[in-house]
Design an enzyme around this catalytic site. Structure first.
Site, PDB file in Angstrom:
ATOM      1  N   THR A  39      25.148   4.878 -56.552  1.00  0.00           N
ATOM      2  CA  THR A  39      26.256   4.717 -55.597  1.00  0.00           C
ATOM      3  C   THR A  39      25.922   5.474 -54.315  1.00  0.00           C
ATOM      4  O   THR A  39      24.762   5.832 -54.082  1.00  0.00           O
ATOM      5  CB  THR A  39      27.580   5.184 -56.243  1.00  0.00           C
ATOM      6  N   ASN A  40      26.914   5.727 -53.459  1.00  0.00           N
ATOM      7  CA  ASN A  40      26.691   6.460 -52.206  1.00  0.00           C
ATOM      8  C   ASN A  40      27.929   7.299 -51.897  1.00  0.00           C
ATOM      9  O   ASN A  40      28.873   7.327 -52.678  1.00  0.00           O
ATOM     10  CB  ASN A  40      26.372   5.478 -51.071  1.00  0.00           C
ATOM     11  N   HIS A  41      27.909   7.970 -50.734  1.00  0.00           N
ATOM     12  CA  HIS A  41      28.950   8.962 -50.435  1.00  0.00           C
ATOM     13  C   HIS A  41      30.226   8.378 -49.827  1.00  0.00           C
ATOM     14  O   HIS A  41      31.087   9.129 -49.374  1.00  0.00           O
ATOM     15  CB  HIS A  41      28.401  10.016 -49.471  1.00  0.00           C
ATOM     16  N   ALA A 106      30.530   0.472 -47.917  1.00  0.00           N
ATOM     17  CA  ALA A 106      29.126   0.893 -47.963  1.00  0.00           C
ATOM     18  C   ALA A 106      28.530   0.239 -49.219  1.00  0.00           C
ATOM     19  O   ALA A 106      28.602   0.796 -50.314  1.00  0.00           O
ATOM     20  CB  ALA A 106      29.032   2.411 -48.033  1.00  0.00           C
TER      21      ALA A 106
END
Ligand code: CTP
Length: 242
Positions: A39-41, A106
């Site tokens: 995943t990402n932030h 995102a």
């Protein structure tokens, strides 16, 4: 012209009244095995601010959201998704009805090529290879399938060469607007309540089609959301009179 058209609408009529707004927000999660994912932030703050502001400006809002800690906004049709493929499926089913689409999610560009049914064990290994395959590009799909008068806005998060990279994204994904921010600028980025953006729009009149770039000052994500929506409403109104 468009600003005038909107200014002259009947008293009290909100700029997005009668319009469908489709939004993506948050990160995607790509499972690796039953306990792990990539995943990402992203926190979803920008996409959720857009949803609330679009609702307040009179739109019917559909928010396609990856996993976030935020509450679903009141009065917004919020659809929870996990992977990029899930997000694409929902966008594809809703896109034809959308007057304005903004993709603030995102989206993970890659996912594990294989998803293990069982937890991946160490088995004494000191390194492990992970094969990734590319995910569908949801914004590019929308750009390919949009009709005239359907406004499409993307976001771009860059760490270098912001203007060059953002201009490429605006053109290659056939967007009407691209909102770009540099992750390294103070007050911009993932978990902040503010953003500092450069807004790109296609330069229709010019022979050399380098886009129009506006550098907007640092502002709250809610104020930014409202400005983006008002601008897209104005661009849409103008496109209807061309
Ligand atoms: N986007 C999308 N689907 C993807 C990747 C990105 O819809 N698979 C959308 C994002 O929601 C955003 C825009 O495309 O609106 C730009 O995303 P970004 O990650 O900055 O760009 P990429 O196309 O992934 O390009 P690069 O990785 O080269 O920066």
């Amino acid at each position: 012209v468009a600003e005038l058209l909107l200014a002259n609408r009947p008293d009290g009529e909100l700029p997005l009244k009668g319009l469908n707004v489709l939004l993506t927000a948050g990160p995607t999660q790509e499972p690796l095995d039953p306990v792990r994912f990539l995943t990402n932030h992203s926190t979803g703050k920008m996409g959720y601010a857009l949803a609330e502001q679009a609702r307040d400006l009179g739109a019917q809002v559909t928010l396609v959201s990856g996993p976030v800690a935020l509450e679903a906004p009141y009065g917004v049709d919020t659809i929870a998704v996990t992977t990029a493929q899930d997000m694409l499926d929902v966008v594809q089913s809703r896109f034809a009805d959308a007057d304005i689409t903004i993709m603030a999610a995102a989206v993970g560009d890659f996912r594990p090529a294989e998803q293990s049914q069982d937890k991946i064990k160490k088995n004494g290994r000191s390194t492990i290879e992970l094969e990734l395959m590319s995910n569908p590009d949801i914004l590019a799909w929308a750009g390919k399938h949009k009709r005239a008068n359907q406004m499409l806005c993307g976001f771009a998060m860059e760490t270098r060469d912001l203007e060059t990279n953002a201009a490429k994204k605006l053109a290659s994904k056939h967007c009407d607007m691209l909102v770009a921010n540099n992750l390294r600028t103070p007050g911009a980025g993932f978990a902040t309540d503010t953003n500092v953006v450069t807004v790109l729009t296609p330069n229709m009149g010019a022979e050399r089609k380098s886009p129009i770039m506006e550098h907007w000052e640092k502002m709250g994500k809610d104020v930014l959301a409202r400005r983006i929506l008002n601008r897209l409403a104005a661009m849409r109104a103008e496109s209807l009179y061309q």
